[in-house]
Each structure stands twice: as structure tokens, then as C-alpha cells.
Motif scaffolding. Structure first.
Motif, PDB file in Angstrom:
ATOM      1  N   PRO A   1      53.043   6.520  56.841  1.00  0.00           N
ATOM      2  CA  PRO A   1      54.430   6.307  56.129  1.00  0.00           C
ATOM      3  C   PRO A   1      55.520   7.186  56.860  1.00  0.00           C
ATOM      4  O   PRO A   1      55.225   8.266  57.472  1.00  0.00           O
ATOM      5  N   LEU A   2      56.726   6.781  56.840  1.00  0.00           N
ATOM      6  CA  LEU A   2      57.770   7.414  57.478  1.00  0.00           C
ATOM      7  C   LEU A   2      58.614   8.266  56.165  1.00  0.00           C
ATOM      8  O   LEU A   2      58.642   7.469  55.280  1.00  0.00           O
ATOM      9  N   VAL A   3      59.060   9.118  56.714  1.00  0.00           N
ATOM     10  CA  VAL A   3      60.007   9.877  55.785  1.00  0.00           C
ATOM     11  C   VAL A   3      61.318   9.233  55.510  1.00  0.00           C
ATOM     12  O   VAL A   3      61.619   8.759  56.813  1.00  0.00           O
TER      13      VAL A   3
ATOM     14  N   ILE B   1      58.856  17.015  62.348  1.00  0.00           N
ATOM     15  CA  ILE B   1      59.221  18.423  61.816  1.00  0.00           C
ATOM     16  C   ILE B   1      58.797  18.625  60.424  1.00  0.00           C
ATOM     17  O   ILE B   1      58.438  19.807  60.156  1.00  0.00           O
ATOM     18  N   TYR B   2      59.377  17.732  59.532  1.00  0.00           N
ATOM     19  CA  TYR B   2      59.115  17.796  58.105  1.00  0.00           C
ATOM     20  C   TYR B   2      57.693  17.995  57.728  1.00  0.00           C
ATOM     21  O   TYR B   2      57.159  18.913  57.104  1.00  0.00           O
ATOM     22  N   GLY B   3      56.650  17.177  58.338  1.00  0.00           N
ATOM     23  CA  GLY B   3      55.351  17.055  57.985  1.00  0.00           C
ATOM     24  C   GLY B   3      54.646  18.321  58.385  1.00  0.00           C
ATOM     25  O   GLY B   3      53.957  18.936  57.758  1.00  0.00           O
TER      26      GLY B   3
ATOM     27  N   SER C   1      49.259  14.448  58.500  1.00  0.00           N
ATOM     28  CA  SER C   1      49.289  13.048  59.098  1.00  0.00           C
ATOM     29  C   SER C   1      50.615  12.376  59.233  1.00  0.00           C
ATOM     30  O   SER C   1      51.068  11.623  59.948  1.00  0.00           O
ATOM     31  N   ILE C   2      51.575  12.822  58.468  1.00  0.00           N
ATOM     32  CA  ILE C   2      52.621  12.520  58.361  1.00  0.00           C
ATOM     33  C   ILE C   2      53.472  12.734  59.449  1.00  0.00           C
ATOM     34  O   ILE C   2      54.278  12.171  60.198  1.00  0.00           O
TER      35      ILE C   2
ATOM     36  N   LEU D   1      54.438  23.787  65.972  1.00  0.00           N
ATOM     37  CA  LEU D   1      54.039  23.927  64.565  1.00  0.00           C
ATOM     38  C   LEU D   1      52.471  23.460  64.254  1.00  0.00           C
ATOM     39  O   LEU D   1      51.833  23.920  63.469  1.00  0.00           O
ATOM     40  N   ALA D   2      52.035  22.695  65.102  1.00  0.00           N
ATOM     41  CA  ALA D   2      50.825  22.090  64.644  1.00  0.00           C
ATOM     42  C   ALA D   2      49.700  23.214  65.174  1.00  0.00           C
ATOM     43  O   ALA D   2      48.814  23.305  64.470  1.00  0.00           O
TER      44      ALA D   2
END
Length: 534
Positions: free
Chosen positions: A237-239, A300-302, A320-321, A432-433
Motif C-alpha cells: 500500500p502507498l501512503v 520516510i514515513y514508514g 513493509s510500507i 533509518l532502516a
């Protein structure tokens, strides 16, 4: 029935075998042990068929192979038509791999009262058959029908076998995906109408619709594009269309979460490649900036939400996002390198995240909690489990030498020429990962031993003692069954990390064909790598 290749029987068997298996398992549902054995046997047979289909596939041959078709609703030009290209084939192979591992990992899982393992595994097999059908369908109306029907087994898997808020999560998952499908149906009908206007007769055959719709005016393509995109962006899914995934992942049983995140979500990114780019090339170019913005926002959000998660299963959803943002970036950067990277990312994400979810499930089975704060120091007690979590985590953060690194590297290097700003922003997600993966590992496996559910004889080896209440319960390292389940994934993570050629050879011709259908100029061609359009 008409056939277009000698391998058509393989695809027919891949579609029908899980359905037969589900029927057999339902018939045996009164005996859990026999039902589980039958489900595992059918899933292993399906995996063998997927391997044979891979061996029989000719990467340099026709775009669609192993095809078969027969009339379904002749008056409207609807056919039951199936075939595979390299992109569909690798996803079907991943399904064939993950389902027996999910069944093996769930061999001793406890189910809600009143539910049987036979029913659970029958739904798993039925979901497998429908998902294979979605990837292999070459009639757009048939694709839509399977796209919607595959929601039903997953709805019951989450709603009947999930956690405390399972019904809420299942309904939310179903409504989001079903609504997206209905919007897509409007575009499917619009494509049919265009075929009638241009040719005097309607058709839903994908290859024919590509010829018809790709020549439509930009305004028409944009509206039809948006209908398909809504369904695929929800599924990806996309934000900001992602909110169903954390709830569904948090409440789904571990095995179901593997299929949900590792397989079903890929239908969205597969749809970008199979339907959006070839059928709506003008709209794809016009709306690419919008998709790229959503992709990097997702990265970035995920990543940021994964870093701050306190629930392990919701952590997996946000990871996953972020990864799906990378996949979308590679697809809409419009270079063959990035697109090949995205397809291999779909495969490698299924492997890496599938293993991560399974290992997290093994942690939860020992700790009895999904809260990160309830764990600590498990590496002292379960060193093999700790090693498995580390391997899965390193693959998820795309460490060089793991399978995901090749995919992420191709996406970034291929995206930069056409989308440099978006690519630079996405690289922040790599940093971030490393943060969220190592944070999770450190909190669960390192530090002082703690957790009231992870204790045995106080102070002895393989024990955990809650200092507050002094509770005691035995904890064991991975069993032989659990090691057997994880071993193939470890082999693939390392093997594809150093030798990705088998996957690259299969997907590259299909990517080249997609680039040609969308009339995209490849910005990263080299002397030995020239895009050949026929």
C-alpha cells in the motif's frame, strides 16, 4: 480449450492443485493431524510444480508463455485466459515457496476456540490458488474478478483466526481493498468501451486492450489510469492509503501475516507494471511525479514509524510500507535498471520480510507478548533464534551480501538519472532502516535478561526471571521443525545476495517488454545492455 505452449498444463496444474488440496483438507477437517499433513503435502507439490514451470520458462522467448484460454462469456468477449511472463513467474514461485513454510511454521500453533486447523489450512491453500490466478490472468475482467475474490479467504483468515481486534482489522482490510476494486471496475468497463468504439467489438484480453487504450487521448488515459491506480495503491500500500495494513498485520496470525505482506501486497506493484505502464503510457508519464511523491513519503514515513513502534507486529507493517515506497520509486523512475530492481525487490522483500515475520512469530510464541518492552536478553537463552532474527533484519536493511541489497542498489542507481531528488530523499530511508532494525534486535536480544513469559529454573541456563514478580517458565531455542522452516530462506538470502542472476535473467526480458510497450526511453543503457523493442 486452446493452448499456446506445451507448458500450459503446468499453469493449469498450478491453478487447480491448491483448490483440490483445499477441498481435501476440508474433508479431513475433523482430524487436525491428517488435515495438516494433507495441506503440507499439497503445498509441497505446488512448490515442485512452480520449480518445473520456472525450468520450462524461456526468458528469451515470447512475453507470455505457458498460456491457455477458453471462452467464459462470449457475448462480452470475456475469456478464462492465463499465461505468465517473467514478473508473474517469479511471484508465483515465491508463493510456492512461502506457503509450505507457513504451514510448517504453523504446525503447532494454537487457534481460537471452536476453530480447526483443517479450516485454517484450507483457506491458506484457497488463497494460494486465487493469488496465482491474479498474477497469471491475461483477461482484464478475469483479473478483476480474482482480485476481489481473493479478499474472501484472507478476510476469514484474519477475522476468524486473528487476535483480539481481528474482526475490526478484517473488515477494514476488506472494505479498503473492495472499494479500490470497485473503482478499478469502472476503469475496466471504460477500457471495454474504448475497444468497442475503436474496433467495433469489445474485448477484455490484456494484449488487445494494450493496443487500444495506449493510443487513447491523454485525458481519457488519466481517468482510466486513476481507477486502476486507486486499487493498486491501496493494495501496495502507498501512503496515505496504507492504514489498513498495520491493523491487519497486528491482528493476523503469523502465517497469514507472511502471506499478507509477502504476497498479497505485491499484487499492487505487479499491477503498476502489468496494467498501468503498458495500457496508459501517456498518463503514467503525466502522473509519475505524483506517484514518486507518494513513494518517497512512504519510505520516510514508514521508516520513522517503524523506528518508534512498541508493538513488534505493527513494526513489521511499517517496515513493509517503507519497502513498498522503494518499489514504487523504481517502477515510476522509468529506467530498465530501476524497474528490474523493483521486480527483484518484490521477490527479495517477500523472502526477507517473510523470514522476519516467521522469526518474530517464534519470538512471540516464546514470550507470549507483542510488546517490544516485554523482551530483553533473549540471545543469552536462544542464540540460534537470535542469529535468525539478525539475518532476517540485515536482509531487511539491505546489507551488502544479502538478497535485498542487489534490489535496492538497482532501484537507486537506476532511479537517479530520471528522478535525482526523489532518489536522494529515499536514501534517507536506508539510514533509518539500519536504525530500526538494529534497535529492534538490541531491545529483544541484547541487554539484561527480562520478561515474565520467558523464564525457567531461576538463574539457570536457558531461563528468564522477571525481577518484579519472580515468575518462572521454560524457554527453549529453535526446534528442528523451526530450523527446517527457516533454512531455505537463509539459503536464499545469502545465495541471491551473491548470485542474483537466476532471478535477473527471468525478469529482465519482461521489464524490457514493459518499457517498450510504454514507449519509455531508457536513460541507463550501456554497450552490452541495449533495450531492444520488437
Amino acid at each position: 480449450m486452446s493452448t499456446s505452449s506445451t507448458g500450459s498444463w503446468l499453469l493449469a496444474a498450478l491453478l487447480l492443485l491448491p483448490v483440490v488440496g483445499a477441498a481435501v483438507v476440508v474433508a479431513l477437517r475433523g482430524n487436525d493431524k491428517t488435515a495438516k499433513s494433507a495441506a503440507l503435502a499439497f503445498s509441497l507439490a505446488e512448490f515442485v510444480l512452480a520449480v518445473v514451470a520456472w525450468v520450462q520458462f524461456e526468458p528469451g522467448g515470447a512475453r507470455l508463455q505457458q498460456a491457455f484460454s477458453f471462452d467464459w462469456i462470449p457475448a462480452f468477449g470475456v475469456h478464462v485466459s492465463f499465461a505468465v511472463d517473467g514478473i508473474a513467474l517469479v511471484m508465483i514461485a515465491v508463493i510456492g515457496l512461502l506457503v509450505p513454510l507457513v504451514i510448517g511454521a504453523g504446525w503447532v500453533d494454537k487457534l481460537p476456540e471452536g476453530r480447526t486447523k483443517g479450516g485454517f489450512f484450507a483457506l491458506i491453500l484457497l488463497e494460494q490458488a486465487l493469488t496465482v490466478g491474479v498474477f497469471a490472468a491475461t483477461d482484464v475482467f478475469l483479473f478483476y474478478v480474482l482480485f476481489e475474490i481473493m479478499l474472501i479467504p484472507m478476510y476469514f483468515l484474519i477475522g476468524s483466526y486473528g487476535g483480539a481486534r481481528r474482526q475490526y482489522a478484517a473488515v477494514k482490510f476488506f472494505l479498503y481493498s473492495f472499494l479500490g476494486g470497485l473503482i478499478m471496475l469502472a476503469s475496466v468497463i471504460g477500457c471495454y468501451v474504448l475497444a468497442v468504439e475503436q474496433n467495433g467489438t469489445g474485448t477484455f484480453e490484456w494484449a488487445e486492450l494494450v493496443k487500444v487504450v495506449s493510443t487513447a487521448p491523454l485525458e481519457t488515459q488519466v481517468w482510466l489510469f486513476l481507477g486502476f491506480f486507486a486499487a493498486f495503491a491501496i493494495k501496495a500500500p502507498l501512503v496515505p492509503l496504507h492504514t489498513w495494513l498495520p491493523d491487519a498485520t497486528a491482528e493476523a496470525p503469523i502465517g497469514v501475516a507472511v502471506l499478507l505482506v509477502g504476497i498479497l501486497d505485491k499484487v499492487g506493484t505487479f499491477g503498476f507494471l502489468r496494467y498501468l505502464l503498458p495500457m496508459f503510457p501517456l498518463a503514467s508519464k503525466e502522473l509519475a511525479p505524483l506517484v514518486l511523491v507518494l513513494a518517497v513519503v512512504g519510505v520516510i514515513y514508514g521508516s520513522m514509524l517503524a523506528t518508534g513502534q512498541r508493538d513488534i507486529k505493527r513494526f513489521l507493517a511499517y517496515v513493509s510500507i517503507a519497502h513498498f515506497g522503494f518499489i514504487a520509486l523504481g517502477i515510476f523512475a522509468f529506467s530498465s535498471q530501476a524497474m528490474v530492481g523493483s521486480v527483484t525487490y518484490m521477490v527479495n522483500h517477500s523472502i526477507a520480510t517473510g523470514m522476519l515475520i516467521l522469526v518474530v512469530g517464534m519470538v512471540i510464541a516464546r514470550g507470549g507478548s507483542t510488546r517490544v518492552a516485554d523482551y530483553g536478553g533473549m540471545a543469552k537463552l536462544t542464540p540460534v533464534l537470535a542469529a535468525m532474527l539478525l539475518i532476517a533484519g540485515l536482509s531487511s536493511m539491505s546489507l551488502p551480501g544479502t538478497n535485498s541489497f542487489v534490489s535496492e542498489f538497482l532501484v537507486l542507481i537506476g532511479s537517479f538519472p530520471n528522478a535525482p531528488v526523489y532518489t536522494i530523499i529515499a536514501t534517507v530511508g536506508m539510514v533509518l532502516a539500519a536504525l530500526y532494525v538494529l534497535w529492534l534486535y538490541q531491545r529483544i536480544m541484547q541487554g539484561p535478561v527480562r520478561g515474565d513469559a520467558l523464564v525457567g529454573a531461576a538463574g539457570g541456563p536457558g531461563t528468564m526471571v522477571d525481577p518484579a514478580v519472580g515468575a518462572k517458565k521454560a524457554i527453549a531455542d529453535l526446534s528442528g521443525r523451526e530450523k527446517l522452516v527457516l533454512a531455505p530462506l537463509v539459503v536464499l538470502i545469502v545465495g541471491l545476495g551473491f548470485f542474483p542472476k537466476p532471478v535477473l535473467d527471468v525478469v529482465t526480458p519482461a521489464v524490457d517488454a514493459t518499457m517498450c510497450q510504454a514507449a519509455l526511453a531508457d536513460p541507463v543503457q550501456s554497450g552490452e545492455r541495449q533495450l531492444q523493442c520488437r
